[in-house]
Design an enzyme around this catalytic site. Structure first.
Site, PDB file in Angstrom:
ATOM      1  N   CYS A 281       0.833  -1.205   0.000  1.00 47.24           N
ATOM      2  CA  CYS A 281       0.000   0.000   0.000  1.00 47.24           C
ATOM      3  C   CYS A 281       0.874   1.263   0.000  1.00 47.24           C
ATOM      4  O   CYS A 281       1.480   1.590  -1.005  1.00 47.24           O
ATOM      5  CB  CYS A 281      -0.971  -0.039   1.183  1.00 47.24           C
ATOM      6  SG  CYS A 281      -2.318   1.144   1.039  1.00 47.24           S
TER       7      CYS A 281
ATOM      8  N   HIS B 111      -3.537  -5.808   1.335  1.00 47.78           N
ATOM      9  CA  HIS B 111      -2.819  -5.994   2.600  1.00 47.78           C
ATOM     10  C   HIS B 111      -2.774  -7.445   3.083  1.00 47.78           C
ATOM     11  O   HIS B 111      -3.590  -7.836   3.927  1.00 47.78           O
ATOM     12  CB  HIS B 111      -3.482  -5.139   3.687  1.00 47.78           C
ATOM     13  CG  HIS B 111      -3.269  -3.681   3.512  1.00 47.78           C
ATOM     14  ND1 HIS B 111      -2.272  -2.983   4.177  1.00 47.78           N
ATOM     15  CD2 HIS B 111      -3.903  -2.776   2.745  1.00 47.78           C
ATOM     16  CE1 HIS B 111      -2.325  -1.709   3.819  1.00 47.78           C
ATOM     17  NE2 HIS B 111      -3.296  -1.560   2.953  1.00 47.78           N
TER      18      HIS B 111
ATOM     19  N   GLU C 284      -0.809  -8.671   5.199  1.00 55.20           N
ATOM     20  CA  GLU C 284      -0.445  -8.737   6.627  1.00 55.20           C
ATOM     21  C   GLU C 284      -1.672  -8.737   7.531  1.00 55.20           C
ATOM     22  O   GLU C 284      -1.573  -9.077   8.707  1.00 55.20           O
ATOM     23  CB  GLU C 284       0.515  -7.597   6.996  1.00 55.20           C
ATOM     24  CG  GLU C 284      -0.112  -6.238   7.235  1.00 55.20           C
ATOM     25  CD  GLU C 284      -0.417  -5.469   5.951  1.00 55.20           C
ATOM     26  OE1 GLU C 284      -0.505  -6.101   4.884  1.00 55.20           O
ATOM     27  OE2 GLU C 284      -0.590  -4.234   6.030  1.00 55.20           O
TER      28      GLU C 284
END
Lengths: 87, 222
Positions: B85, B194, B196
């Protein structure tokens, strides 16, 4: 103090979603006859003295930092005092 | 392996990224933007957020943070670097990856669980996936519209450098549904969604993102 202006605009071939949104709002506000809006940025840099060296340095900083030349074009110009007074 | 996660002023996802690194079986090392020291890590993650308030352009100010000197130098020598990002935005601003990221075509911030197809499973960060594997991970961005000139897009497509592509919905107007790309060497990857946030069942959309944090070890021990 002399002022140097750096105008940064999205490249013509790059979509400008913000300009498009502004254009879209115009008829709703009763403004007609505008066919295109593109939105950019204007930087005003004050320097003690206009020299070739100072302008070269500003060109460098515009190219490396103020604009992302992958998606934007920039123009560096010295603002004339008359222009300032007309404001 | 030791994976460094850099915190910039305005970074949001550094702690999640560190956690994902640990869940992936690696050691997470917190790195600071103002240092000139990568502390001997084997790889670096530039996490998501709004560094410097997204002023000027997203990632444009962070790209000149002191530690980026070492990151750029390392990346050019093969250090694995993953930008997520805002981190992806820093990578294009650093010219480690081609193209640029613009405001979403519809101008709204978007937050959704997004389906992706991993099209390049041979980068340092994606080798734990199968080629063309479909995964779902959170996506949240305001300026995620990937753009590049025709020639660059043709080259990325021709060289198999599209790492991930949006499936079903193109959430931000990215050209050719591009969600992530890699450099020629395959060590630098930029990704708008994302992974994560999708490494544990308790939170997020599932564990589909974990592969990004286990790939390095799999590659090293393969």
């Amino acid at each position: 103090m002399p002022r140097v202006v750096v105008d940064v605009m999205p490249k013509p071939e790059i979509l400008d979603p913000q300009g498009k949104a502004v254009l879209g709002a115009l008829p709703r506000l009763g403004f007609t006859g505008v066919t295109e809006v593109r939105q950019g940025k204007r930087f005003e840099l004050e320097i003690p003295e206009v020299t070739d060296e100072a302008l070269a340095q500003i060109d460098k900083l515009a190219e490396t930092f103020l604009a992302n030349t992958v998606i934007e074009n920039y123009v560096v110009r010295v603002e004339e005092p008359a222009e300032e007074m007309a404001k | 392996m030791k994976i460094g996660v850099i915190t910039f002023p305005g970074t949001l996802d550094d702690v999640d990224a560190q956690r994902a690194v640990r869940v992936g079986g690696n050691e997470a090392v917190a790195l600071w933007h103002g240092d000139h020291d990568l502390q001997g890590v084997d790889a670096v993650i530039l996490p998501g957020g709004f560094s410097y308030g997204d002023y000027l352009r997203c990632g444009a100010i962070s790209r000149f943070a002191p530690i980026m000197t070492e990151v750029i130098e390392g990346a050019q020598k093969g250090l694995p670097v993953l930008g997520i990002c805002n981190g992806f935005q820093m990578l294009v601003e650093s010219h480690l990856l081609p193209g640029g990221l613009l405001r979403n075509d519809h101008l709204k911030f978007i937050c959704r669980d997004q389906k992706l197809r991993i099209e390049n499973a041979s980068t340092a960060w994606t080798s734990a996936f199968r080629k063309d594997q479909e995964i779902v991970v959170p996506l949240k961005n305001g300026e995620g519209q990937y753009v590049a000139d025709d020639e660059t897009v043709k080259r990325l497509e021709g060289e198999g450098r599209i790492v991930a592509r949006y499936v079903d919905v193109n959430p931000n107007g990215s050209i050719n549904d591009i969600a992530g790309i890699t450099n020629e060497a395959g060590n630098v990857v930029g990704l708008m969604p994302h992974p994560e946030h999708a490494v544990e069942r308790l939170t997020g959309s599932g564990t589909d993102g974990l592969g990004f944090f286990t790939s390095l070890a799999e590659k090293a021990f393969a």
